[in-house]
Design an enzyme around this catalytic site. Structure first.
Site, short mmCIF file in Angstrom:
data_model
loop_
_atom_site.label_atom_id
_atom_site.label_comp_id
_atom_site.label_asym_id
_atom_site.label_seq_id
_atom_site.Cartn_x
_atom_site.Cartn_y
_atom_site.Cartn_z
N SER A 163 6.36 -4.89 -2.77
CA SER A 163 6.56 -3.41 -2.79
C SER A 163 6.54 -2.86 -4.12
CB SER A 163 7.33 -3.04 -1.59
OG SER A 163 8.70 -3.31 -2.10
N HIS B 128 2.70 -3.44 3.30
CA HIS B 128 1.51 -2.79 2.34
C HIS B 128 0.34 -3.39 2.23
CE1 HIS B 128 4.90 -0.42 0.37
NE2 HIS B 128 5.47 -1.59 0.69
N LYS C 94 2.56 3.37 6.59
CA LYS C 94 2.14 3.57 5.02
C LYS C 94 0.52 3.73 5.32
CE LYS C 94 5.72 0.73 3.27
NZ LYS C 94 6.68 0.89 4.17
#
Length: 394
Positions: A181, A209, A240
């Protein structure tokens, strides 16, 4: 009340002196990759809404309809009475999307990571964690009470030796982010699968992610690397690229049944609100049917990194994700640079210890599908000017 808290102000003063104090502020999300802070509109290069789905009208409409039908909260844990038709539908949809037998929702990605690790290893076991893993993975490893080994993904021979040394323990678990990240680079998943198989170890990856961004179907970096069937635990997040909130674990039916009975963060937390489930479901459908979003995003990310390298900025060339760090070392320099960029109309994250190791403070820049190349070029110009001005002390 006793005067037992003066140490807090002393500690805050020390954090302030080191340039590490965080302060709360209010950010108003706006469509098109923008936001408003203190009345000033700016481009948001700090969030994780990689596919711009949090503002998509279809996602919003799905949440609104669920809220009208089910209200705003689940009212109880999923184990008691909080698992509604929206939860069941989303779990079925995510299992189909991931190509697994089943899936299980968690209140957050943090809760999913902690819950899985603590549910599958304990005092009789060994866990192996990448040194730059997310805090949720780190805390899960610590709470599990398993013997902990920190490894460096650039030195997997040491990991192999550590796995060999732990051959007599009951269970061995390798834990890693698939996309890191703060650096934006990827774990060596093929090599980790080979090590797990050679040492009869379990492999857990956090796709937070990567879900929606990588792979032919957008499943994540395990799909991109061709190792989906070799990973035992695949964790994802809805907060996300999917633009919603919550965590997800996908896997075999027996795994999901085990977690339903043993994952404390899931058992003892109120279930996700039904509107959030509906929004995530709509986002999954968009990811499935509009692959051009991730294709165009990753192309811009590659062009952006190439432009930064050409400009001579200190970045991580191995990064592959919509996360692009600019390394500045000094935490106060990172804060000043981020503040100067805000004056130019660009919000970026100023990342300092303990989020990253000492001496690696940085700007954490994230791209969204909503950022077209014209905006990215304007940002590069602003970044070049700001870094020059900050270096000169102006």
């Amino acid at each position: 009340m006793s005067n037992a808290l003066p140490w807090i102000n002393e500690e805050l003063d020390e954090i302030e002196r080191r340039g590490l104090r965080r302060r709360r502020r209010m950010v108003e999300p706006l469509p098109g990759g923008r936001c408003r802070i203190d009345g000033r509109e700016m481009w948001n290069f700090a969030g994780n809404d990689y596919l711009n789905l949090s503002q998509d009208p279809r996602v919003i409409a799905a949440a609104q309809q669920a809220a009208a039908e089910a209200g705003t909260g689940a009212t109880a844990s999923a184990l008691i009475c909080g698992r509604t038709q929206w939860h069941a539908r989303l779990e079925e949809q995510l299992a189909e999307f991931e190509g697994t037998e089943s899936a299980l929702l968690f209140p957050t990605g943090f809760a999913a990571n902690m819950g899985v690790i603590v549910a599958v290893v304990g005092r009789e076991d060994a866990v192996f964690s990448d040194r730059l893993n997310h805090a949720s993975l780190v805390d899960g490893c610590r709470l599990s009470k398993a013997a902990l080994t920190i490894y460096d993904r650039k030195n997997l021979s040491a990991l192999s030796e550590a796995l060999s040394a732990a051959s007599s323990v009951r269970r061995r678990l390798i834990v890693t982010d698939s996309i890191f990240s703060m650096d934006g680079d990827a774990a060596p998943l093929v090599e980790l699968c080979e090590l797990a198989e050679a040492h009869d170890a379990m492999l857990m990856i956090d796709e937070a992610h990567a879900t929606g961004v990588f792979g032919a179907q957008g499943k994540g970096f395990a799909e991109f690397a061709g190792v989906e069937d070799r990973v035992h635990f695949r964790i994802g997040t809805l907060s996300k690229a999917l633009g919603a909130s919550g965590g997800i674990v996908s896997g075999s039916q027996s795994l999901i049944d085990w977690l339903w009975n043993r994952a404390r963060p899931q058992i003892f937390s109120t279930a996700l609100p039904p509107p959030v489930c509906a929004a995530a479901g709509a986002a999954v459908e968009i990811i499935r049917t509009e692959p051009q979003r991730r294709t165009e995003l990753l192309q811009r990310c590659g062009d952006f990194r190439a432009a930064l390298i050409a400009e001579g900025f200190a970045t991580i060339e191995a990064a592959v994700a919509p996360i692009i760090p600019i390394l500045l070392d000094d935490p106060q320099l990172a804060v000043r640079t981020a503040a100067a960029l805000e004056e130019r109309g660009f919000l970026v994250g100023a990342i300092r210890p303990p989020s990253v190791p000492p001496g690696t403070s940085r700007l954490r820049i994230t791209l969204s599908w909503a950022h077209d190349w014209r905006v990215i070029e304007e940002f590069i110009t602003a970044l070049r000017d700001v870094l020059r001005d900050v270096a000169q002390g102006s």
